[in-house]
Motif scaffolding. Sequence first.
Motif, PDB file in Angstrom:
ATOM      1  N   ILE A 261       2.568  -1.267   2.575  1.00 17.11           N
ATOM      2  CA  ILE A 261       1.782  -2.695   2.224  1.00 17.11           C
ATOM      3  C   ILE A 261       2.628  -3.869   3.748  1.00 17.11           C
ATOM      4  CG2 ILE A 261       2.919  -4.435   0.511  1.00 17.11           C
ATOM      5  CD1 ILE A 261      -0.144  -5.376   0.584  1.00 17.11           C
ATOM      6  N   LEU A 262       1.719  -3.626   4.385  1.00 16.70           N
ATOM      7  CA  LEU A 262       2.033  -4.453   6.120  1.00 16.70           C
ATOM      8  C   LEU A 262       2.765  -5.700   5.634  1.00 16.70           C
ATOM      9  CD1 LEU A 262       2.612  -4.044   9.169  1.00 16.70           C
ATOM     10  CD2 LEU A 262       0.445  -4.477   9.347  1.00 16.70           C
ATOM     11  N   MET A 263       3.732  -6.089   6.019  1.00 21.02           N
ATOM     12  CA  MET A 263       4.047  -8.388   5.388  1.00 21.02           C
ATOM     13  C   MET A 263       4.714  -8.819   6.836  1.00 21.02           C
ATOM     14  SD  MET A 263       4.639  -7.341   2.055  1.00 21.02           S
ATOM     15  CE  MET A 263       4.668  -9.366   1.508  1.00 21.02           C
TER      16      MET A 263
ATOM     17  N   SER B 280      -6.315 -13.840   0.769  1.00 23.90           N
ATOM     18  CA  SER B 280      -5.566 -14.554   1.314  1.00 23.90           C
ATOM     19  C   SER B 280      -3.963 -12.716   1.446  1.00 23.90           C
ATOM     20  CB  SER B 280      -4.286 -15.623   0.495  1.00 23.90           C
ATOM     21  OG  SER B 280      -4.234 -15.110  -0.947  1.00 23.90           O
ATOM     22  N   VAL B 281      -3.327 -13.784   2.777  1.00 26.81           N
ATOM     23  CA  VAL B 281      -2.347 -12.475   2.722  1.00 26.81           C
ATOM     24  C   VAL B 281      -1.115 -12.016   1.556  1.00 26.81           C
ATOM     25  CG1 VAL B 281      -0.134 -12.083   4.483  1.00 26.81           C
ATOM     26  CG2 VAL B 281      -2.008 -12.917   5.498  1.00 26.81           C
ATOM     27  N   GLN B 282      -0.394 -11.330   0.679  1.00 29.35           N
ATOM     28  CA  GLN B 282       0.575 -11.334   0.313  1.00 29.35           C
ATOM     29  C   GLN B 282       1.970 -11.830   0.547  1.00 29.35           C
ATOM     30  OE1 GLN B 282      -0.303  -9.207  -3.221  1.00 29.35           O
ATOM     31  NE2 GLN B 282      -1.797  -9.147  -3.052  1.00 29.35           N
ATOM     32  N   THR B 283       2.526 -12.313  -0.113  1.00 37.41           N
ATOM     33  CA  THR B 283       3.663 -12.974   0.406  1.00 37.41           C
ATOM     34  C   THR B 283       4.757 -11.838  -0.088  1.00 37.41           C
ATOM     35  OG1 THR B 283       3.606 -14.799  -1.235  1.00 37.41           O
ATOM     36  CG2 THR B 283       3.149 -15.152   1.010  1.00 37.41           C
ATOM     37  N   THR B 284       4.693 -11.129  -1.107  1.00 38.61           N
ATOM     38  CA  THR B 284       5.362 -10.387  -1.898  1.00 38.61           C
ATOM     39  C   THR B 284       5.102  -9.518  -2.296  1.00 38.61           C
ATOM     40  OG1 THR B 284       4.800 -11.215  -4.298  1.00 38.61           O
ATOM     41  CG2 THR B 284       6.299 -12.172  -3.109  1.00 38.61           C
ATOM     42  N   VAL B 285       5.970  -7.887  -2.249  1.00 39.15           N
ATOM     43  CA  VAL B 285       5.329  -6.767  -2.519  1.00 39.15           C
ATOM     44  C   VAL B 285       4.825  -6.708  -3.669  1.00 39.15           C
ATOM     45  CG1 VAL B 285       6.061  -4.668  -1.535  1.00 39.15           C
ATOM     46  CG2 VAL B 285       6.639  -6.161  -0.321  1.00 39.15           C
ATOM     47  N   PRO B 286       3.963  -5.777  -3.808  1.00 37.09           N
ATOM     48  CA  PRO B 286       2.803  -5.932  -5.236  1.00 37.09           C
ATOM     49  C   PRO B 286       3.792  -4.935  -5.567  1.00 37.09           C
ATOM     50  CG  PRO B 286       1.238  -5.576  -3.910  1.00 37.09           C
ATOM     51  CD  PRO B 286       2.427  -6.216  -3.039  1.00 37.09           C
ATOM     52  N   GLU B 287       3.587  -4.570  -7.066  1.00 36.88           N
ATOM     53  CA  GLU B 287       4.256  -3.848  -7.966  1.00 36.88           C
ATOM     54  C   GLU B 287       3.961  -2.152  -7.587  1.00 36.88           C
ATOM     55  OE1 GLU B 287       5.102  -2.289 -12.534  1.00 36.88           O
ATOM     56  OE2 GLU B 287       4.919  -4.064 -11.859  1.00 36.88           O
ATOM     57  N   GLY B 288       4.444  -1.307  -7.556  1.00 37.06           N
ATOM     58  CA  GLY B 288       3.736   0.166  -6.436  1.00 37.06           C
ATOM     59  C   GLY B 288       3.716   0.469  -5.652  1.00 37.06           C
ATOM     60  N   TYR B 289       3.974  -0.652  -4.512  1.00 38.52           N
ATOM     61  CA  TYR B 289       4.506  -0.891  -2.797  1.00 38.52           C
ATOM     62  C   TYR B 289       5.492  -0.594  -2.696  1.00 38.52           C
ATOM     63  CZ  TYR B 289      -1.030  -1.085  -2.942  1.00 38.52           C
ATOM     64  OH  TYR B 289      -2.817  -0.888  -2.957  1.00 38.52           O
ATOM     65  N   ILE B 290       5.672  -0.539  -1.402  1.00 35.26           N
ATOM     66  CA  ILE B 290       6.174  -0.411  -0.572  1.00 35.26           C
ATOM     67  C   ILE B 290       6.787  -1.354   0.967  1.00 35.26           C
ATOM     68  CG2 ILE B 290       8.203   0.768   1.156  1.00 35.26           C
ATOM     69  CD1 ILE B 290       7.462   3.335  -0.317  1.00 35.26           C
ATOM     70  N   GLY B 291       7.361  -2.003   0.932  1.00 39.81           N
ATOM     71  CA  GLY B 291       7.099  -3.106   2.506  1.00 39.81           C
ATOM     72  C   GLY B 291       6.792  -2.398   3.289  1.00 39.81           C
ATOM     73  N   ILE B 292       6.417  -3.211   4.260  1.00 42.24           N
ATOM     74  CA  ILE B 292       6.343  -2.651   6.081  1.00 42.24           C
ATOM     75  C   ILE B 292       7.494  -3.873   6.690  1.00 42.24           C
ATOM     76  CG2 ILE B 292       5.627  -1.521   7.689  1.00 42.24           C
ATOM     77  CD1 ILE B 292       6.389  -0.038   5.161  1.00 42.24           C
ATOM     78  N   TYR B 293       8.667  -3.673   6.687  1.00 39.97           N
ATOM     79  CA  TYR B 293       8.530  -5.400   8.111  1.00 39.97           C
ATOM     80  C   TYR B 293       9.682  -4.740   9.074  1.00 39.97           C
ATOM     81  CZ  TYR B 293       9.147  -7.221   2.601  1.00 39.97           C
ATOM     82  OH  TYR B 293       8.915  -7.327   1.889  1.00 39.97           O
ATOM     83  N   ASN B 294       8.849  -4.018   9.573  1.00 37.15           N
ATOM     84  CA  ASN B 294       9.701  -3.049  10.966  1.00 37.15           C
ATOM     85  C   ASN B 294       9.591  -1.891  11.525  1.00 37.15           C
ATOM     86  OD1 ASN B 294      11.714  -1.364   9.947  1.00 37.15           O
ATOM     87  ND2 ASN B 294      12.999  -3.594   9.776  1.00 37.15           N
ATOM     88  N   GLU B 295       9.696  -1.794  12.378  1.00 37.80           N
ATOM     89  CA  GLU B 295       9.117   0.077  13.360  1.00 37.80           C
ATOM     90  C   GLU B 295       9.627   1.011  12.075  1.00 37.80           C
ATOM     91  OE1 GLU B 295      10.468   1.337  17.630  1.00 37.80           O
ATOM     92  OE2 GLU B 295      10.786  -0.902  16.662  1.00 37.80           O
ATOM     93  N   GLU B 296      11.070   0.525  11.914  1.00 38.13           N
ATOM     94  CA  GLU B 296      11.981   1.354  10.970  1.00 38.13           C
ATOM     95  C   GLU B 296      11.243   2.197   9.514  1.00 38.13           C
ATOM     96  OE1 GLU B 296      15.745   2.844   9.298  1.00 38.13           O
ATOM     97  OE2 GLU B 296      15.857   0.539  10.603  1.00 38.13           O
ATOM     98  N   ASP B 297      11.225   0.950   9.158  1.00 41.82           N
ATOM     99  CA  ASP B 297       9.583   0.682   7.835  1.00 41.82           C
ATOM    100  C   ASP B 297       8.950   1.960   8.213  1.00 41.82           C
ATOM    101  OD1 ASP B 297      11.855  -0.986   6.879  1.00 41.82           O
ATOM    102  OD2 ASP B 297      10.416  -2.261   6.509  1.00 41.82           O
TER     103      ASP B 297
ATOM    104  N   LEU C 152      -2.168   2.569   3.047  1.00 41.86           N
ATOM    105  CA  LEU C 152      -1.700   2.151   3.725  1.00 41.86           C
ATOM    106  C   LEU C 152      -2.343   0.427   3.798  1.00 41.86           C
ATOM    107  CD1 LEU C 152       0.373   0.724   5.736  1.00 41.86           C
ATOM    108  CD2 LEU C 152      -1.181   1.557   7.463  1.00 41.86           C
ATOM    109  N   ASP C 153      -1.737  -1.135   3.125  1.00 45.16           N
ATOM    110  CA  ASP C 153      -2.797  -2.176   3.417  1.00 45.16           C
ATOM    111  C   ASP C 153      -1.715  -2.914   4.107  1.00 45.16           C
ATOM    112  OD1 ASP C 153      -3.503  -4.442   2.678  1.00 45.16           O
ATOM    113  OD2 ASP C 153      -2.938  -4.286   0.633  1.00 45.16           O
ATOM    114  N   GLY C 154      -2.911  -2.776   5.075  1.00 43.45           N
ATOM    115  CA  GLY C 154      -2.308  -3.309   6.093  1.00 43.45           C
ATOM    116  C   GLY C 154      -2.133  -5.322   5.922  1.00 43.45           C
ATOM    117  N   ASN C 155      -2.852  -6.047   5.129  1.00 41.25           N
ATOM    118  CA  ASN C 155      -2.059  -7.410   4.461  1.00 41.25           C
ATOM    119  C   ASN C 155      -2.247  -7.864   5.238  1.00 41.25           C
ATOM    120  OD1 ASN C 155      -1.354  -9.186   2.506  1.00 41.25           O
ATOM    121  ND2 ASN C 155       1.100  -9.040   2.898  1.00 41.25           N
ATOM    122  N   TYR C 156      -4.110  -8.204   5.482  1.00 39.67           N
ATOM    123  CA  TYR C 156      -4.242  -9.264   6.989  1.00 39.67           C
ATOM    124  C   TYR C 156      -3.855  -9.367   8.627  1.00 39.67           C
ATOM    125  CZ  TYR C 156      -7.418  -9.274   2.946  1.00 39.67           C
ATOM    126  OH  TYR C 156      -8.428  -9.318   2.295  1.00 39.67           O
ATOM    127  N   HIS C 157      -2.311  -8.598   8.410  1.00 39.35           N
ATOM    128  CA  HIS C 157      -2.228  -7.611   9.832  1.00 39.35           C
ATOM    129  C   HIS C 157      -2.796  -7.327  10.717  1.00 39.35           C
ATOM    130  CE1 HIS C 157       1.072 -10.807   8.094  1.00 39.35           C
ATOM    131  NE2 HIS C 157       1.364  -9.865   6.558  1.00 39.35           N
TER     132      HIS C 157
END
Length: 146
Positions: free
Chosen positions: A58-60, A28-45, A82-87
């Motif tokens: 990790i793509l959120m 399943s899709v991760q809903t929180t950013v795992p420790e050691g990862y940076i969340g990608i929420y938009n084009e700038e990220d 890069l973990d696409g997180n099923y996105h």
Amino acid sequence: MLYGFCIFYKNTDVVNSINKIENLKNESVQTTVPEGYIGIYNEEDFANIAKDLSGNYILMVDMTDKTYTIIGSSTKTFTGILDGNYHTISNLNISMSTQYVGLFGYINSGTVKKLTLENETVKGGSAQDTYIGGLVGYNQSGTTWF
């Protein structure tokens, strides 16, 4: 849909990779950013990946109709995760006249997983040695895809 791509050399590798993809779909899709990862929420990220090519990301969210800068070159290769997180990244449109053209221009020993690309158009330069791919233009040894 494309869940990643691999170059296969043996029939057993194909079967093992298909089984791996089927197993990944059940996660399943991760809903929180795992420790050691940076969340990608938009084009700038996403563009900020270029500032730390060895980081873990990790793509959120799904990303559609965004402008992307190619990540990685022959002198600055992507070696992170890069973990696409099923996105899904939809309507990817890249047209560059550089040697390595793709969402990632050049990857060496990096990992891209759980990412779907949909409706992509990628065009490269006119140089004789131009490498073009939807996900990655040039994949050097040790790179993992799933």
